[in-house]
Design an enzyme around this catalytic site. Structure first.
Site, PDB file in Angstrom:
ATOM      1  N   LYS A 188       0.619  -1.063  -0.125  1.00 15.98           N
ATOM      2  CA  LYS A 188      -0.082  -0.119   0.152  1.00 15.98           C
ATOM      3  C   LYS A 188       0.967   1.077   0.045  1.00 15.98           C
ATOM      4  CE  LYS A 188      -2.788   3.281   1.469  1.00 15.98           C
ATOM      5  NZ  LYS A 188      -1.664   4.459   1.002  1.00 15.98           N
ATOM      6  N   THR A 245      -0.341   6.329  12.986  1.00 21.63           N
ATOM      7  CA  THR A 245      -1.146   5.365  12.250  1.00 21.63           C
ATOM      8  C   THR A 245      -0.349   3.961  12.730  1.00 21.63           C
ATOM      9  OG1 THR A 245      -0.989   6.705  10.192  1.00 21.63           O
ATOM     10  CG2 THR A 245      -1.155   4.287   9.925  1.00 21.63           C
ATOM     11  N   GLU A 264       8.315   1.138  12.031  1.00 23.62           N
ATOM     12  CA  GLU A 264       9.348   2.268  11.919  1.00 23.62           C
ATOM     13  C   GLU A 264       8.879   3.480  12.003  1.00 23.62           C
ATOM     14  OE1 GLU A 264      11.596   4.784  11.267  1.00 23.62           O
ATOM     15  OE2 GLU A 264      12.443   3.816   9.154  1.00 23.62           O
ATOM     16  N   CYS A 299      12.913  10.259   8.428  1.00 23.23           N
ATOM     17  CA  CYS A 299      12.836   9.783   9.794  1.00 23.23           C
ATOM     18  C   CYS A 299      14.105   9.944  10.706  1.00 23.23           C
ATOM     19  CB  CYS A 299      12.352   8.330   9.606  1.00 23.23           C
ATOM     20  SG  CYS A 299      13.281   7.301   9.058  1.00 23.23           S
ATOM     21  N   GLU A 398       7.760  15.424  16.918  1.00 27.08           N
ATOM     22  CA  GLU A 398       8.274  15.311  15.377  1.00 27.08           C
ATOM     23  C   GLU A 398       7.702  16.300  14.773  1.00 27.08           C
ATOM     24  OE1 GLU A 398       7.741  11.795  12.911  1.00 27.08           O
ATOM     25  OE2 GLU A 398       9.949  11.817  12.520  1.00 27.08           O
TER      26      GLU A 398
HETATM   27  P1  ADP Z   1       1.865  11.047   7.424  1.00 25.91           P
HETATM   28  O1  ADP Z   1       0.861  11.362   8.421  1.00 25.91           O
HETATM   29  O2  ADP Z   1       3.116  11.593   7.469  1.00 25.91           O
HETATM   30  O3  ADP Z   1       1.186  11.049   5.999  1.00 25.91           O
HETATM   31  P2  ADP Z   1       0.954   8.224   7.830  1.00 25.91           P
HETATM   32  O4  ADP Z   1       1.583   7.435   8.837  1.00 25.91           O
HETATM   33  O5  ADP Z   1      -0.284   8.614   7.844  1.00 25.91           O
HETATM   34  O6  ADP Z   1       2.059   9.623   7.607  1.00 25.91           O
HETATM   35  O7  ADP Z   1       1.206   7.578   6.383  1.00 25.91           O
HETATM   36  C1  ADP Z   1       2.191   6.596   6.016  1.00 25.91           C
HETATM   37  C2  ADP Z   1       1.131   5.342   5.231  1.00 25.91           C
HETATM   38  O8  ADP Z   1       0.288   4.828   6.140  1.00 25.91           O
HETATM   39  C3  ADP Z   1       0.752   5.803   4.148  1.00 25.91           C
HETATM   40  O9  ADP Z   1       0.873   4.864   3.174  1.00 25.91           O
HETATM   41  C4  ADP Z   1      -0.716   5.972   4.559  1.00 25.91           C
HETATM   42  O10 ADP Z   1      -1.661   5.923   3.420  1.00 25.91           O
HETATM   43  C5  ADP Z   1      -0.929   5.039   5.662  1.00 25.91           C
HETATM   44  N1  ADP Z   1      -2.168   5.012   6.228  1.00 25.91           N
HETATM   45  C6  ADP Z   1      -2.586   6.427   6.780  1.00 25.91           C
HETATM   46  N2  ADP Z   1      -3.565   6.144   7.758  1.00 25.91           N
HETATM   47  C7  ADP Z   1      -3.771   4.614   7.831  1.00 25.91           C
HETATM   48  C8  ADP Z   1      -4.720   3.719   8.333  1.00 25.91           C
HETATM   49  N3  ADP Z   1      -5.742   4.503   9.160  1.00 25.91           N
HETATM   50  N4  ADP Z   1      -4.624   2.587   8.194  1.00 25.91           N
HETATM   51  C9  ADP Z   1      -3.722   1.904   7.574  1.00 25.91           C
HETATM   52  N5  ADP Z   1      -2.569   2.728   6.692  1.00 25.91           N
HETATM   53  C10 ADP Z   1      -2.844   4.112   6.788  1.00 25.91           C
END
Ligand code: ADP
Length: 494
Positions: A188, A245, A264, A299, A398
């Site tokens: 994904k 997340t 990570e 990161c 962060e």
């Molecule tokens: P940022 O907030 O910096 O975009 P995220 O942790 O939201 O960082 O994003 C990292 C990855 O996690 C992306 O591929 C995003 O689509 C995915 N992501 C975001 N929200 C969810 C969720 N609720 N469940 C699973 N994956 C998610």
């Protein structure tokens, strides 16, 4: 490679990006597409499939059948190795195309993207291609009437959720060992950096990876990422991204099949400068690069600069000089040192952190404003704030942007206390000529990686993983393989 090669690719039309499931390009089940906005100019670059939970189920089912019939895991190791090497060859052959597409999608400066993205992705895939036939089982020391064997088996279906800052590099950190060990994968990519990674997935198929072994579904994290996390048929979930997340993924695992989850997450990494550093001028330049390259969206970025009080003012002046010499500009220009911030939301968040730091008593000594607004892109001058107290928001949370907080310290003990005073523990550095102090600091600062008299650059031979709220498990090195295997004991009575 030169500027004209890059310029020849910078405006190429990008066709709509669909999912890759079971070796085929497929649209979302309801046909929906979402806009892909380029941070370079704020314009729609292309559209991509806005995946549904049903799309994710289809991809997981494809990965499961591919695993169960052994079309990949059952191949001789030498054959799997050949495919992975061919994949790395194709990534290298298309390096410029991949890097430019990635930059148009996520805004990283091309000079960094070329090295860090296709360059390191290909190297990572080769590393695990070479490792895959050197992972042996074990025979345990048992009584003579027993033979006890320890097998290393692939886990089955791996879900990999990838962030937007370095999609190819971080993607390869997961895909390399997962595929090398014979697993099937459902990927994904991040909403704001899917295109180059999807292209890399297509290249895997060109290289001869059997259909269904590597599937990729684009769309919103909250929809397709959630469906991946909640699946009863995914064995291991690997993730790089935000703590918010990461927590959700642990919940998904708890609510579904207790899949193993490796995270990570972020950091607030301390870069600690003692007055006896071997070369303070070099340290200042590296400190600036260590937080500001890729607009701070790294990161392991050294986002907290801890400076011994006796050199504080002079050292900060050098860091300001180094930061101001880093050109913010068009990410597709080879001379640009700092490209675009990934999204408008991220830019607003960065500016908000600067404001909050000032409100909490920080002194803005350089940068901190949006620039080049006329381009429509998301650009920001690197910000440096001094007088940041160890408990200030900027020292604790962060930013994931080009914002550096500087804190002074008097003694080694105080430096350690401040360095360890956050919830994170990803990376850090110490600059000193005192060998004993260097080793003491490496031991005392709680992080996954400590640099001495440098910042960043740790290559694929060494593990990267955090302690505390920076995550669990490791990417890179042979240690990463552990995430993608099960140990099985065979206890045989002779
Ligand atoms: P940022 O907030 O910096 O975009 P995220 O942790 O939201 O960082 O994003 C990292 C990855 O996690 C992306 O591929 C995003 O689509 C995915 N992501 C975001 N929200 C969810 C969720 N609720 N469940 C699973 N994956 C998610």
């Amino acid at each position: 490679m030169n500027q004209s090669d890059i310029d020849a690719l910078r405006d190429l039309p990008v066709p709509p990006q669909l999912h890759v499931i079971d070796g085929k390009t497929v649209a979302a089940s309801d046909g929906a597409l979402m806009d892909v906005i380029s941070p370079v100019d704020g314009q729609v670059l292309t559209r991509m499939a806005k995946g549904t939970a049903a799309d994710m189920q289809t991809a997981i089912a494809a990965a499961r059948s591919a695993f169960e019939d052994g079309r990949w895991a059952g191949q001789p190791p030498a054959a799997r190795k050949k495919v992975l090497h061919r994949w790395a060859d194709l990534i290298e052959a298309r390096a410029l195309e991949l890097a430019v597409l990635g930059v148009r999608d996520n805004g990283t400066e091309i000079s960094m993207a070329l090295k860090a993205e296709p360059g390191s992705a290909a190297a990572t895939i080769r590393y695990y291609a070479e490792a895959l036939d050197k992972v042996n089982g074990e025979i345990a020391p048992t009584p003579a009437d027993v033979l006890a064997m320890i097998h290393r088996e692939p886990v089955g279906v791996v879900g990999a959720i990838i962030p937007w800052n370095f999609p190819l590099m971080i993607g390869a950190w997961k895909l390399g060992p997962a595929l090398a060990m014979g697993n099937s994968v459902v990927l994904k990519p991040a909403e704001t950096a899917s295109l180059s990674l999807m292209r890399m997935v297509e290249l895997a198929h060109e290289a001869g990876l059997p259909p269904g072994v590597l599937n990729a579904v684009t769309g919103e994290g909250a929809v397709v990422g959630e469906a991946l996390g909640l699946s009863m048929d995914v064995d291991v979930l690997v993730f790089t991204g935000s703590g918010r997340t990461g927590r959700r993924l642990l919940e998904y695992a708890a609510r579904s099949n207790l899949k193993r989850v490796y995270l990570e997450l972020g950091g607030k990494s301390p870069n600690i400068i003692f007055a006896d550093a071997p070369d303070l001028g070099a340290a200042a330049k590296v400190a600036a690069a260590g937080i500001f390259r890729n607009a701070g969206q790294v990161c392991v970025a050294g986002s907290r600069l801890l400076v011994e009080a006796s050199i504080h003012d002079a050292f900060v002046a050098e860091v300001v000089k180094a930061a101001q010499a880093m050109r913010v500009g068009d990410p597709l220009d080879l001379a640009t040192a700092i490209g675009a911030v990934n999204s408008e939301g991220q830019l607003e968040q960065n500016l908000g952190f600067v404001e909050q730091a000032r409100a909490e008593g920080g002194t803005l000594v350089s940068g901190g404003a949006r620039v080049m607004q006329e381009t429509g892109g998301y650009f920001m001058e690197p910000a440096i704030l001094t007088d940041v107290t160890p408990d200030a928001t900027l020292a604790q949370k962060e930013v994931f942007g080009p914002v550096l907080g500087v804190t002074r310290f008097e003694t080694e003990a105080e430096a350690v206390q401040i360095a360890n005073g956050t919830a994170y523990g990803l990376a850090g550095a110490v600059w000193t000529s005192n060998l004993s102090r260097a080793h003491r600091m490496v031991r005392a600062v709680r992080t996954g990686v400590m640099h001495v008299n440098t910042y960043g650059g740790a290559d694929g031979t060494v593990p990267l993983g955090g302690v505390g709220q920076s995550g669990n498990g490791h990417d890179k090195s042979l240690h990463a393989i552990d995430k993608y295997i099960n140990l099985k004991t065979a206890w045989i009575k002779l």
